[in-house]
Design an enzyme around this catalytic site. Structure first.
Site, mmCIF file in Angstrom:
data_model
loop_
_atom_site.group_PDB
_atom_site.id
_atom_site.type_symbol
_atom_site.label_atom_id
_atom_site.label_comp_id
_atom_site.label_asym_id
_atom_site.label_seq_id
_atom_site.Cartn_x
_atom_site.Cartn_y
_atom_site.Cartn_z
ATOM 1 N N LYS B 71 0.851 -1.199 0.000
ATOM 2 C CA LYS B 71 0.000 0.000 0.000
ATOM 3 C C LYS B 71 0.883 1.243 0.000
ATOM 4 O O LYS B 71 1.856 1.318 0.760
ATOM 5 C CB LYS B 71 -0.900 -0.025 1.236
ATOM 6 N N SER B 146 -9.793 1.974 2.680
ATOM 7 C CA SER B 146 -8.850 2.708 1.849
ATOM 8 C C SER B 146 -7.844 1.814 1.124
ATOM 9 O O SER B 146 -7.298 2.233 0.101
ATOM 10 C CB SER B 146 -8.098 3.713 2.722
ATOM 11 N N SER B 170 -10.121 -0.286 6.836
ATOM 12 C CA SER B 170 -9.471 -0.118 5.534
ATOM 13 C C SER B 170 -8.810 -1.376 4.971
ATOM 14 O O SER B 170 -8.423 -1.389 3.803
ATOM 15 C CB SER B 170 -8.427 0.996 5.611
#
Lengths: 484, 481
Positions: B71, B146, B170
């Site tokens: 990420k 997210s 997330s």
């Protein structure tokens, strides 16, 4: 408008906030070195430059130093204590917040004790908290650029906050000196105001004598020496008094002291004060300190300056003034003690150190580190003086020679042929000769011109090449003149 | 078997060399990424270097050769790190996050930095300044947020595992939306050092992969105390991989909230699949107990004070002074900072900075931040009470199917509500996994959550591995090519 006039009807109320940098090897939250002074931004890590993702980790050594200080200042240690974030935007504050302690500081309610004009004073402490220092902005106005140096960012600080219990500029100065002495005895802070590792802000208000409520306070910043602390406080008291006399209100504000102009300027008022939006620092857990750990630190405290001063007053029969001078640094107190004990003449050791040794030291703290004569060497010299083998002037001469040549007293004395003439018969015959050789002066002396006694003494010492024992010589001269 | 372990086995049995595998895979990854936007950048040079190291034996370890997505909020030394924000557009990480160092030491290959919502703030991935990643099952839909890029990359087979971060769901929401497994570890299980902070007291890095065993393999490597993060706790790291071996779930007590599983607002297919999943656990010997945690409805309110408050603080460092975006023209220092931030941050980030700054400001602190922390402590206590009676909790992951892209941006509140089932877990600091339990009528994946006691990741993985054997999840064809 003078301070004396002011003091007839009013008093000053002062509280001090002192920031002391701790002399750890590493910074408070960052693995970067705390020993810098090198080129800008050379002593930094991703933590003290606030890089994304970097997290603070507390330096155990800094906590230990902070706790030691708090214990020496008779504080109560609070456990757990909590770090908070204090927010404001400024280029020298890389994270946009300073990690500091806010509502749960590590130490509360201590005191600083000291002597002022022979009287013992005790001034309360509200709290001590730990925090990280900010970096420094460097402005090059002529070129229109500003640069940031983050070497100082995250250097460990303790902020020591006094109660508003100080009542004069002198007292504030004495408090600050006493506090600095404790920090230096503990070897946790260099205590140098000019270099900024020991900084002081003063909260000053005034009120009528007998009034119990506090007046509106003004915070004075940028005080960079003891002298400026005292000047800034006096100046502020008179400024506020002047306002009151004109029926104007004192505004709660922060003012910056300008040492060159000898005045302060308003920086910001209470309304303009930043909202720091404090909240507990989530990257650090609350700091818990066990009772055992704290007690072990307490037991390991060295003798503190005030205890030592009082011991010197008692054991060495010194006045408060003498004892304070002799304990002004740990090294000096050690030095005195190492000399006074074997010499067994405390006054002699005390006087010689205060007049002769201290006069030749630039900086008492650093001066003794590599100083010669060291304690055993000076003891040897003072033994000669004590036994009357040297006069005070001779001893001073030998002392000066020892400083430069780093040779022991005995060697210098024999090389220079320095030894006091104590023999009565030699001295008496010298006195007689001098009197005989100066009949005119003798007449005048007898006619009442007492001043000439000094002339005869001088002539005798000249004959004796300055080595005559002054006390014996004086007695003999008085005797002979009377008989002539 | 998940693709991560399948590939590990292939490499071990020398069915493919590292070089061959990557020569085949990289073109496919690049092609699919055009459609999915899962990666903001594919590290072609880094992959090349790492494959060469694998071939020479210089790179080795328990994850040797496994292609992972990281990420874009987690630092990889020397690589760009943007947090999907314009403000960090050209920023390069000066050193790797601890989790990346640990994966690196075990021989993993970093394929690219995966898309996400800007500074991890969002549930749909639409807050990425570089455009959203897409759901591999339906390209018109969100992969969730997210960590949407990480989920999209795993489901779309652009990697075999990924790192995400979970502050309010997330990892788990995108895992549910993309039909994969995602684990949010206990707060303090995994180091946050080198991970861009959103809300420091809630953020946690965790694995996203096909199944329990694949997640366990990654979790095993990234877990454990770290001298660079005081909140990463010195708790023993069990053998998570071993925990996935077959074992009965006899004596396992699972709590569930009838309100949640049978909520009227839940789509029918969700209710049905949740019941099916529940039955499978029961078949394995687990017993279910209805259990209502009455303070949970307040968790969204508490979260949307605490998380923005911490975010407003964490994002103060993006001031244009030392790195990141700096506005071109300015007259004063204040203007430089204000303009740089105004230009660099997106709307959602600004919204949360404003909420957070307000909640912390003097005069409001007690009414908002202190009250929210109080609610948080009640929720923590309530979970503790619940875990005296049961071993795990079984909840939905999301109250609704993946969002259609481009439709909900204007209503932040309805997006905030999507996190209703995930947020309480972050507030309590507990471990939880989201796993796929079926599909709705549009063939979109449905996820469910298991929540455990603090540091009970092994128990979660063990239970999920047993469930997977009982009721395997069949992967349906993807919408990408």
């Amino acid at each position: 408008m003078s301070l004396e006039e002011f003091s007839k009807s009013h008093e000053i109320v002062i509280g001090l906030e002192v920031h002391a940098q701790l002399t750890t090897d590493f910074k408070l939250m960052s693995p970067a070195s705390n020993r810098f002074g090198k080129s800008p931004n050379s002593s930094v890590s991703s933590v003290c430059t606030g890089m994304p993702g970097a997290l603070p980790v507390l330096n155990q050594k800094a906590i230990e130093m902070a706790v030691k200080t708090a214990l020496a200042l008779h504080c109560k240690i609070q456990s757990p204590n909590v770090f908070s974030r204090k927010h404001y935007f400024y280029p020298d504050l890389p994270k946009g917040y300073q990690i500091s302690q806010y509502d749960l500081p590590y130490a509360k309610s201590g005191r600083v004790e000291f002597y002022l004009e022979g009287q013992k004073r005790s001034v309360g402490l509200q709290r001590i908290h730990m925090e990280e220092d900010a970096g420094k902005n460097l402005h090059f106005g002529d070129q229109g650029i500003s640069l940031v140096d983050l070497n100082r960012s995250s250097v460990p600080l303790i902020e020591i906050v006094s109660e508003p219990e100080l009542r004069s500029a002198d007292e504030a100065g004495a408090y600050l000196r006493a506090l600095r002495r404790v920090l230096r005895y503990l070897e946790v802070c260099d205590g140098n105001m000019e270099e900024g590792n020991f900084r002081c802000d003063a909260n000053v208000s005034i009120r009528k004598q007998g009034e119990t409520r506090l007046g509106t306070r003004v915070e004075l910043k940028n005080i960079n020496s003891f002298r400026n602390l005292e000047r800034a406080i006096q100046n502020e008291a008179l400024r506020q008094w002047d306002l009151l006399k004109q029926d104007k209100l004192v505004v709660q504000e922060t003012r910056s002291w300008d040492a060159n102009e000898n005045l302060s300027r308003s920086m910001r008022s209470k309304e303009e004060a930043a909202d720091y939006r404090y909240f507990p620092e989530p990257d650090l857990l609350p700091l818990s300190l066990s009772d055992d750990w704290i007690e072990n630190r307490r037991k390991a405290l060295p003798e503190l300056p005030l205890d030592r001063m009082e011991r010197f007053m008692k054991d060495f029969e010194r006045s408060a003034y003498d004892a304070e001078v002799l304990t002004s640094s740990k090294q000096l107190a050690d030095y005195f003690e190492e000399i006074a004990l074997p010499l067994k003449d405390y006054s002699l050791a005390s006087n010689f150190i205060q007049t002769t040794v201290l006069a030749s030291l630039q900086d008492v703290e650093k001066g003794l580190e590599d100083f010669y004569p060291d304690a055993p060497a000076l003891t040897e010299l003072l033994q000669e003086l004590k036994q009357g083998k040297l006069s005070l002037n001779m001893a001073k001469e030998v002392f000066e020679e020892m400083k430069t040549s780093r040779q022991p007293a005995s060697k210098i004395i024999s090389e220079k042929g320095l030894s006091q003439v104590n023999d009565d018969s030699i001295l008496r015959s010298c006195v007689k000769t001098v009197i005989q050789n100066h009949p005119a002066q003798l007449e005048q002396f007898k006619a009442g011109k007492d001043k000439l006694f000094g002339f005869f003494m001088g002539q005798c010492q000249k004959e004796l090449k300055g080595k005559g024992n002054p006390a014996t010589l004086k007695a003999l001269l008085e005797e002979e003149l009377k008989q002539s | 078997m998940g693709r991560l372990h399948q590939l590990l086995r292939n490499f071990k049995e020398k069915k493919a060399s590292y070089r061959e595998y990557y020569s085949d895979e990289m073109p496919k990854i690049k092609r699919r990424n055009e459609e999915l936007g899962a990666y903001l950048e594919i590290f072609e040079e880094l992959v090349e270097t790492q494959v060469t190291e694998l071939e020479s034996g210089k790179r080795a370890g328990r994850l040797a050769g496994l292609p992972l997505a990281i990420k874009d909020i987690i630092s990889i030394q020397g690589q760009r790190l943007t947090a999907a924000s314009k403000i960090l557009e050209n920023y390069r990480a000066p050193r790797s996050a601890t989790v990346v160092e640990r994966l690196d030491r075990e021989g993993a290959v970093f394929v690219g930095r995966s898309n996400c919502d800007e500074f991890a703030m969002g549930s749909s991935n639409e807050n990425s300044a570089y455009g959203p990643a897409k759901n591999p099952f339906d390209l018109s839909r969100s992969p969730g947020g997210s960590s949407g890029g990480s989920a999209s990359a795993v489901a779309g087979e652009l990697c075999v595992g990924a790192l995400g971060t979970d502050t309010g769901g997330s990892i788990r929401l995108p895992a549910a939306f993309c039909g994969i497994t995602g684990l949010k570890p206990t707060y303090g299980r995994v180091s946050r050092s080198g991970v861009i902070a959103f809300a420091s007291s809630l953020d946690q890095v965790g694995p996203m992969a096909d199944d329990a065993l694949d997640c366990a393999e990654i979790l095993q490597v990234i877990s454990g105390a770290d001298p660079r993060d005081s909140t990463a706790m010195k708790v023993p790291v069990e053998d998570f991989v071993k925990a996935c071996e077959p074992s009965p779930l006899k004596d396992l007590k699972i709590g569930y909230s009838p309100d949640y599983l049978e909520s009227e607002s839940l789509p029918e297919a969700y209710k049905k699949e949740l019941q099916e999943a529940k039955r499978s656990f029961e078949k394995l010997g687990a017993k279910f107990y209805p259990m209502t945690l009455e303070h949970l409805p307040y968790s969204i309110a508490a979260y949307y004070i605490i998380a923005p408050a911490e975010a407003s603080s964490n994002l103060a460092r993006y001031d244009g002074v030392r790195f990141g975006h700096r506005t071109k023209a300015f007259e004063s220092l204040k203007e430089m900072i204000v303009q740089s931030r105004s230009e660099g941050f997106g709307d959602e980030v600004k919204r949360r900075i404003m909420i957070g700054s307000f909640a912390l400001s003097s005069g409001y602190f007690d009414a908002y931040y202190s009250k929210a922390q109080f609610v948080r402590s009640l929720i923590q206590k309530e979970f503790l009470e619940a875990f005296k009676k049961v071993d795990l909790l079984f909840w939905p992951s999301s109250p609704r199917p993946p969002f259609p892209l481009g439709k909900e941006e204007k209503d932040p509140l309805s997006l905030y509500l999507a996190d209703i089932f995930t947020i309480p877990v972050n507030l309590a600091g507990l471990p939880a996994l989201s796993f796929p339990i079926g599909y709705d009528e549009d063939s979109l994946p449905i996820g469910a959550q298991l929540i455990g006691r603090a540091f009970a990741e092994a128990e979660l993985l063990r239970s999920l591995a047993a469930y997977e054997r009982e009721r395997p999840f069949e992967k349906r064809p993807l919408a990408c090519h």
